[in-house]
Design a protein around this motif. Structure first.
Motif, PDB file in Angstrom:
ATOM      1  N   HIS A  19      16.660  -6.723  -6.797  1.00  0.00           N
ATOM      2  CA  HIS A  19      16.547  -7.780  -5.796  1.00  0.00           C
ATOM      3  C   HIS A  19      17.891  -8.482  -5.640  1.00  0.00           C
ATOM      4  N   CYS A  61      14.926 -14.321  -1.599  1.00  0.00           N
ATOM      5  CA  CYS A  61      14.932 -13.062  -2.335  1.00  0.00           C
ATOM      6  C   CYS A  61      14.757 -11.909  -1.358  1.00  0.00           C
ATOM      7  N   ASN A 121      12.599  -9.313   3.113  1.00  0.00           N
ATOM      8  CA  ASN A 121      12.573 -10.650   2.525  1.00  0.00           C
ATOM      9  C   ASN A 121      11.302 -10.795   1.695  1.00  0.00           C
ATOM     10  N   ARG A 122      11.482 -10.892   0.374  1.00  0.00           N
ATOM     11  CA  ARG A 122      10.321 -10.941  -0.519  1.00  0.00           C
ATOM     12  C   ARG A 122       9.712 -12.334  -0.579  1.00  0.00           C
ATOM     13  N   TRP A 123      10.561 -13.358  -0.548  1.00  0.00           N
ATOM     14  CA  TRP A 123      10.052 -14.726  -0.505  1.00  0.00           C
ATOM     15  C   TRP A 123      11.160 -15.686  -0.105  1.00  0.00           C
ATOM     16  N   LYS A 124      10.757 -16.862   0.295  1.00  0.00           N
ATOM     17  CA  LYS A 124      11.674 -17.934   0.679  1.00  0.00           C
ATOM     18  C   LYS A 124      11.045 -19.248   0.253  1.00  0.00           C
ATOM     19  N   LYS A 125      11.844 -20.115  -0.371  1.00  0.00           N
ATOM     20  CA  LYS A 125      11.318 -21.373  -0.881  1.00  0.00           C
ATOM     21  C   LYS A 125      12.337 -22.490  -0.644  1.00  0.00           C
ATOM     22  N   SER A 151      12.358 -12.918  -9.995  1.00  0.00           N
ATOM     23  CA  SER A 151      11.184 -12.116  -9.666  1.00  0.00           C
ATOM     24  C   SER A 151      11.146 -11.854  -8.171  1.00  0.00           C
ATOM     25  N   ASP A 193       8.285 -11.174  -6.735  1.00  0.00           N
ATOM     26  CA  ASP A 193       6.906 -11.452  -6.324  1.00  0.00           C
ATOM     27  C   ASP A 193       6.787 -12.787  -5.604  1.00  0.00           C
ATOM     28  N   GLU A 194       7.371 -13.827  -6.181  1.00  0.00           N
ATOM     29  CA  GLU A 194       7.294 -15.158  -5.597  1.00  0.00           C
ATOM     30  C   GLU A 194       8.302 -16.056  -6.305  1.00  0.00           C
ATOM     31  N   TYR A 195       8.568 -17.216  -5.715  1.00  0.00           N
ATOM     32  CA  TYR A 195       9.424 -18.186  -6.383  1.00  0.00           C
ATOM     33  C   TYR A 195       8.668 -18.766  -7.563  1.00  0.00           C
ATOM     34  N   GLN A 196       9.251 -18.655  -8.757  1.00  0.00           N
ATOM     35  CA  GLN A 196       8.610 -19.119  -9.977  1.00  0.00           C
ATOM     36  C   GLN A 196       9.554 -20.087 -10.686  1.00  0.00           C
TER      37      GLN A 196
END
Length: 436
Positions: A330, A342, A350-354, A386, A388-391
């Motif tokens: 990633h 990410c 785009n896997r996630w955005k926070k 990750s 998968d998501e923002y952690q």
């Protein structure tokens, strides 16, 4: 148009051209210089943080015990005052932590070394006195000591804009000057930012500017110019990055509406790809076969290229001052406006955005599967690398701002922070480690 307004227009254009005076770049080839590029053994630097973005220049630290939480009373081993102001990130070499700084009131550009264990100041060396650019030629967020030093374990190398030139200086580990070299003119738009990078027996310096940009390879021990390659007339601020991509050693740098690859031994252009923006600040990151970069101003783009410069994917996301970081699967970023992102290395999905909020200039570092990145309010966010998501793991605050990027060595985080604001603002170097 009447004669008087026409005359005024001509005068204005002449004045504008005068402000944008260009200085031809005197190119030097390796064969002309006669400098011999030799292999160097940097194994003694393993586990240290000897340059901008760490041992491999990519912001990734070896896995090690490392705290994820701290505050003024928890997991802080020491704090030491840093004279002046600078965005130079700490490097850690041997038993020293070293930063560059600038004391504006005295027009001094300095290098300061601290004891790694105790935080006691070991020495302070003035590299330049006088010759500072005017305030209008330095961005309000910038300083006269933006670049991070580089070290081979014996010498400390730093670069500064002074007297409208770029000077490169080498100090020994006791702070004594070994050599100093004027490498060329520099027409400042917003100041000078790039950090030096090492390759074999060379140190490589970038100096993109509207007066005539260039990339220079220098013999580390003597300061002699091995090669100098012109790069056009765009003001840009990225540091070069040396990596082996696709089995080929390359020095990679963005800016001037392109991403360029050069042979780090000779300075010869390998390839260029039109992309990104005129001005970029972030440093390129790579995997074994891919190259990632972001920019910029006025355009905005995040891009993935092959080892030979072919475009694989791109995203119209702007990440200007902070650099990207990758774990190989990633690509992660926290952009200037506080948005964490990410992407998939393979296809740019785009896997996630926070949205984190705040503003960011510092570049992220990666250790133990966690990413550490500081904002301009002194908060350091720790979140999982990750897809998968923002952690979020933690959010810690020390000081009131943070422009520099962390160094990670032997279970400790070394962080440069600002305390207070306005004329009363001062800076500290902090060592963070898990309390025993």
């Amino acid at each position: 148009m009447t004669q008087a307004p026409l005359k005024l227009l001509v005068i204005g254009l002449v004045a504008l051209v005068g402000c944008r005076k260009q200085t031809p770049v005197d190119e030097v080839s390796l064969s002309e210089s006669g400098v011999v590029v030799s292999e160097r053994d940097f194994s003694d630097l393993a586990g240290q943080w000897p340059q901008w973005r760490g041992p491999k220049g990519n912001g990734v630290a070896d896995d090690q015990p490392l705290p994820t939480t701290w505050d003024d009373s928890t997991n802080v081993v020491w704090k030491s005052d840093v004279p002046g102001r600078g965005h130079s990130s700490p490097i850690v070499v041997g038993d020293l932590v070293v930063v560059g700084s600038a004391i504006d009131a005295q027009s001094e550009q300095i290098v300061v070394a601290y004891d790694r264990e105790t935080g006691d100041q070991r020495w302070q060396t003035t590299v330049h006195k006088g010759g500072f650019p005017s305030d209008r030629d330095v961005h309000h967020k910038a300083t006269n000591a933006n670049g991070t030093l580089a070290s081979d374990g014996n010498l400390l190398v730093t670069a500064h804009l002074n007297s409208q030139r770029v000077f490169v200086t080498a100090l020994d580990l006791e702070g004594n000057q070994v050599w100093q070299r004027d490498i060329g003119a520099f027409a400042s738009k917003f100041g000078y930012a790039p950090s030096p990078v090492l390759y074999k027996s060379l140190v490589i310096i970038a100096a993109d500017n509207f007066g005539g940009g260039y990339l220079v390879g220098m013999d580390l021990n003597s300061g002699e110019i091995a090669w100098r390659t012109k790069r056009g007339n765009a003001s840009s601020y990225s540091s070069p990055h040396v990596a082996t991509v696709g089995g080929v050693d390359q020095v990679l740098i963005s800016g001037g509406d392109r991403l360029s690859s050069y042979d780090p031994a000779t300075g010869e252009l390998l390839w260029e790809t039109e992309c990104l923006a005129e001005a970029t600040c972030g440093t390129v990151v790579t995997t074994d076969d891919r190259i990632f970069a972001a920019g910029g101003y006025p355009e905005k783009e995040t891009v993935c290229l092959s080892s030979s410069g072919e475009r694989i994917w791109s995203d119209r996301t702007k990440v200007y001052e902070p650099s990207l970081i990758t774990d190989g699967e990633h690509v992660f970023a926290v952009n200037d406006d506080g948005i964490a992102l990410c992407w998939s290395v393979d296809d740019g999905t785009n896997r996630w955005k926070k949205r984190l909020g705040g503003s960011f200039s510092s570049s992220p570092v990666l250790c133990n599967g966690n990413i550490y990145v500081a904002d301009l309010s002194g908060n350091v966010y720790v979140f999982g690398a990750s897809g998968d998501e923002y952690q979020q793991v933690a959010k810690n605050r020390l000081g009131d701002d943070c422009y520099a990027s962390p160094a990670i060595v032997d279970g400790s985080i070394y962080l440069r922070v600002g305390i207070g604001d306005g004329r009363g603002r001062r800076e500290q170097l902090v060592r963070i480690a898990t309390a025993e």
